[in-house]
Write a protein that holds these residues in place. Structure first.
Motif: not given
Length: 105
Positions: A62, A75-77, A79-81, A83-84
């Motif tokens: 991250g 970044r959002v995409a 980091v979301t990936l 986390i999942v």
């Protein structure tokens, strides 16, 4: 001539990296304390090692994403990936939701 691009600076940790190590350590204290209070939590040394590796890897990836990705949507995409993927691996190790040999099933 010294290169201005460094993928990983091994000479000094930045503030985010220090925070990642500290937060990972604090999170690992939760099951350690719970083991003292109840018999329901029964972690071995290997459980702590795997959890530490998983937490540190997720945190450092991250941090790397935050350093490398310049556009906010990227970044959002990413980091979301991340986390999942972290949650799926954690769930597989905890209860074997996919039934892979990875979880010992």
């Amino acid at each position: 001539m010294q290169s201005t691009f460094k993928l990983l600076d091994m000479t000094a940790l930045n503030h985010r990296q220090i925070a990642i190590f500290l937060i990972s350590g604090v999170l690992l204290l939760v099951p350690l304390i719970a083991m003292q209070l109840t018999n329901e939590v029964n972690w071995t040394l290997m459980d702590f090692v795997v959890a530490a590796c998983l937490l540190l890897t997720a945190g450092l990836i991250g941090e790397w994403i935050m350093r490398i990705a310049k556009r906010k949507i990227v970044r959002v995409a990413l980091v979301t990936l991340g986390i999942v993927l972290f949650l799926l691996i954690w769930a597989e190790l905890a209860v074997g939701i996919f039934g892979t040999p990875f979880a010992g099933s």
